[in-house]
Design a protein around this motif. Structure first.
Motif, PDB file in Angstrom:
ATOM      1  N   ALA A  82      28.866   9.112  16.791  1.00  0.00           N
ATOM      2  CA  ALA A  82      29.355   9.754  18.010  1.00  0.00           C
ATOM      3  C   ALA A  82      28.395   9.537  19.169  1.00  0.00           C
ATOM      4  O   ALA A  82      28.813   9.297  20.311  1.00  0.00           O
ATOM      5  CB  ALA A  82      29.563  11.249  17.768  1.00  0.00           C
ATOM      6  N   HIS A  83      27.092   9.607  18.908  1.00  0.00           N
ATOM      7  CA  HIS A  83      26.099   9.374  19.968  1.00  0.00           C
ATOM      8  C   HIS A  83      26.198   7.937  20.494  1.00  0.00           C
ATOM      9  O   HIS A  83      26.126   7.700  21.709  1.00  0.00           O
ATOM     10  CB  HIS A  83      24.690   9.628  19.432  1.00  0.00           C
ATOM     11  N   ILE A  84      26.360   6.981  19.581  1.00  0.00           N
ATOM     12  CA  ILE A  84      26.479   5.581  19.997  1.00  0.00           C
ATOM     13  C   ILE A  84      27.717   5.386  20.864  1.00  0.00           C
ATOM     14  O   ILE A  84      27.682   4.675  21.881  1.00  0.00           O
ATOM     15  CB  ILE A  84      26.523   4.655  18.764  1.00  0.00           C
ATOM     16  N   GLU A  85      28.814   6.028  20.485  1.00  0.00           N
ATOM     17  CA  GLU A  85      30.056   5.893  21.251  1.00  0.00           C
ATOM     18  C   GLU A  85      29.893   6.433  22.671  1.00  0.00           C
ATOM     19  O   GLU A  85      30.346   5.805  23.638  1.00  0.00           O
ATOM     20  CB  GLU A  85      31.188   6.629  20.533  1.00  0.00           C
ATOM     21  N   VAL A  86      29.246   7.582  22.819  1.00  0.00           N
ATOM     22  CA  VAL A  86      29.011   8.143  24.157  1.00  0.00           C
ATOM     23  C   VAL A  86      28.123   7.204  24.965  1.00  0.00           C
ATOM     24  O   VAL A  86      28.390   6.919  26.146  1.00  0.00           O
ATOM     25  CB  VAL A  86      28.362   9.538  24.060  1.00  0.00           C
ATOM     26  N   LEU A  87      27.051   6.707  24.342  1.00  0.00           N
ATOM     27  CA  LEU A  87      26.131   5.808  25.043  1.00  0.00           C
ATOM     28  C   LEU A  87      26.853   4.533  25.491  1.00  0.00           C
ATOM     29  O   LEU A  87      26.675   4.077  26.629  1.00  0.00           O
ATOM     30  CB  LEU A  87      24.956   5.469  24.133  1.00  0.00           C
ATOM     31  N   ARG A  88      27.659   3.962  24.611  1.00  0.00           N
ATOM     32  CA  ARG A  88      28.382   2.737  24.952  1.00  0.00           C
ATOM     33  C   ARG A  88      29.363   2.967  26.095  1.00  0.00           C
ATOM     34  O   ARG A  88      29.447   2.162  27.037  1.00  0.00           O
ATOM     35  CB  ARG A  88      29.130   2.214  23.720  1.00  0.00           C
ATOM     36  N   ARG A  89      30.119   4.044  25.994  1.00  0.00           N
ATOM     37  CA  ARG A  89      31.133   4.310  27.012  1.00  0.00           C
ATOM     38  C   ARG A  89      30.509   4.493  28.396  1.00  0.00           C
ATOM     39  O   ARG A  89      30.981   3.939  29.395  1.00  0.00           O
ATOM     40  CB  ARG A  89      31.934   5.557  26.610  1.00  0.00           C
ATOM     41  N   GLU A  90      29.409   5.252  28.452  1.00  0.00           N
ATOM     42  CA  GLU A  90      28.796   5.535  29.746  1.00  0.00           C
ATOM     43  C   GLU A  90      28.008   4.341  30.282  1.00  0.00           C
ATOM     44  O   GLU A  90      27.978   4.113  31.500  1.00  0.00           O
ATOM     45  CB  GLU A  90      27.878   6.749  29.630  1.00  0.00           C
ATOM     46  N   SER A  91      27.386   3.541  29.404  1.00  0.00           N
ATOM     47  CA  SER A  91      26.668   2.362  29.898  1.00  0.00           C
ATOM     48  C   SER A  91      27.653   1.308  30.409  1.00  0.00           C
ATOM     49  O   SER A  91      27.375   0.614  31.394  1.00  0.00           O
ATOM     50  CB  SER A  91      25.778   1.768  28.801  1.00  0.00           C
TER      51      SER A  91
ATOM     52  N   ALA B 136      27.394  -2.713  27.170  1.00  0.00           N
ATOM     53  CA  ALA B 136      27.076  -1.703  26.162  1.00  0.00           C
ATOM     54  C   ALA B 136      26.213  -2.329  25.077  1.00  0.00           C
ATOM     55  O   ALA B 136      26.282  -3.538  24.828  1.00  0.00           O
ATOM     56  CB  ALA B 136      28.348  -1.134  25.551  1.00  0.00           C
ATOM     57  N   SER B 137      25.417  -1.505  24.420  1.00  0.00           N
ATOM     58  CA  SER B 137      24.598  -1.972  23.299  1.00  0.00           C
ATOM     59  C   SER B 137      25.488  -2.312  22.108  1.00  0.00           C
ATOM     60  O   SER B 137      26.527  -1.688  21.891  1.00  0.00           O
ATOM     61  CB  SER B 137      23.583  -0.902  22.896  1.00  0.00           C
ATOM     62  N   VAL B 138      25.086  -3.300  21.328  1.00  0.00           N
ATOM     63  CA  VAL B 138      25.836  -3.678  20.136  1.00  0.00           C
ATOM     64  C   VAL B 138      25.200  -3.099  18.875  1.00  0.00           C
ATOM     65  O   VAL B 138      25.617  -3.417  17.759  1.00  0.00           O
ATOM     66  CB  VAL B 138      25.924  -5.219  19.997  1.00  0.00           C
ATOM     67  N   ILE B 139      24.189  -2.233  19.032  1.00  0.00           N
ATOM     68  CA  ILE B 139      23.529  -1.659  17.869  1.00  0.00           C
ATOM     69  C   ILE B 139      24.510  -0.812  17.063  1.00  0.00           C
ATOM     70  O   ILE B 139      25.405  -0.168  17.622  1.00  0.00           O
ATOM     71  CB  ILE B 139      22.293  -0.824  18.292  1.00  0.00           C
ATOM     72  N   CYS B 140      24.361  -0.820  15.754  1.00  0.00           N
ATOM     73  CA  CYS B 140      25.249  -0.065  14.872  1.00  0.00           C
ATOM     74  C   CYS B 140      24.526   1.163  14.317  1.00  0.00           C
ATOM     75  O   CYS B 140      23.302   1.283  14.417  1.00  0.00           O
ATOM     76  CB  CYS B 140      25.752  -0.936  13.734  1.00  0.00           C
TER      77      CYS B 140
END
Length: 254
Positions: free
Chosen positions: A40-49, A56-60
């Motif tokens: 969930a944190h990655i999804e928020v970070l990707r969406r906002e970046s 967006a970052s491609v980190i998993c």
């Protein structure tokens, strides 16, 4: 204990971390070397970046868990207490992680200190994720509150309605139900909403005028590490029994 940071594959002392570019960020709750709600944190970070920077970052999630686990291990922080770790992505596409000081709690918890809420007129945030701009605004609000005698900043808009920040959502208890001004797509909001549901109580999304804050029973604000119950707003004294009940089930729990 050595607080460390990870910068695009390099591990350095956290004090050496230089944040020179605009960034978006997520604070992640870790306990016993496990990072919670990483997807969930990655999804928020990707969406906002993507919205702010165009990429967006491609980190998993697996890599995030591995990096955070290694940083905590190398920092030699206690595994018996929760430790916040900040994940940032800046405008140059640099990804960083930073270990912060352990909290005084184990899992999601209710902070022992209850402070008065101090009303501050602010602008509503435009981002779900924290950014370099929002971090500065939060720090300025906290300084202003301290200047006014200490307490917790309670944000209100220009028409005297309560503001809820996605990374620091606010909830009020009145006549047997919980209310909040806006539903947020943040981890912090969802963790609390799930806790309220798990104890069989109702959460309603409604505009909350400042005048109502002198009638409600309880008010608390949340962050990724736990809950803070307010002792009062203006001269109105607040309770904390229902907030304590929510805190008893808020994730993570061992």
């Amino acid at each position: 204990m050595r607080l460390l940071a990870w910068i695009d594959g390099r591990v350095v002392e956290a004090s050496e971390l230089r944040l020179q570019n605009p960034y978006v960020m997520q604070r992640i709750h870790t306990l016993e070397n496990v990072a919670y709600n990483v997807d969930a944190h990655i999804e928020v970070l990707r969406r906002e970046s993507e919205r702010l920077f165009g990429f967006a970052s491609v980190i998993c999630a697996k890599d995030v868990q591995r990096i955070i686990g290694r940083l905590i291990e190398l920092s030699h922080v206690t595994c018996s207490l929760s430790v916040p770790v900040v994940m940032r992505l800046d405008s140059s596409a640099s990804l960083t992680f930073e270990v912060e000081k352990p909290t005084f709690g184990c899992g999601g918890y209710l902070r022992a200190k209850r402070a008065p809420g101090v009303l501050l007129t602010m602008d509503s945030p435009k981002s779900v994720a924290q950014t370099s701009v929002s971090v500065a605004l939060d720090a300025m609000a906290d300084c202003e509150v301290q200047h006014l005698g200490g307490g917790v900043a309670v944000w209100v808009d220009s028409v005297d309605k309560l503001i809820s920040r996605p990374w620091n959502p606010i909830f009020v208890f009145y006549k047997g139900a919980w209310f909040t001004p806006v539903e947020c797509c943040s981890v912090e909001y969802n963790v609390v909403a799930d806790a309220i549901k798990s104890v069989g109580q109702q959460l309603y999304v409604r505009d909350i005028p400042v005048s109502a804050l002198e009638l409600v029973d309880e008010v608390f604000v949340a962050d990724i590490m736990g809950l803070t119950s307010l002792a009062s707003i203006k001269k109105h004294k607040l309770l904390s029994s229902m907030t304590t009940r929510i805190a008893s089930v808020v994730e993570p729990k061992i």
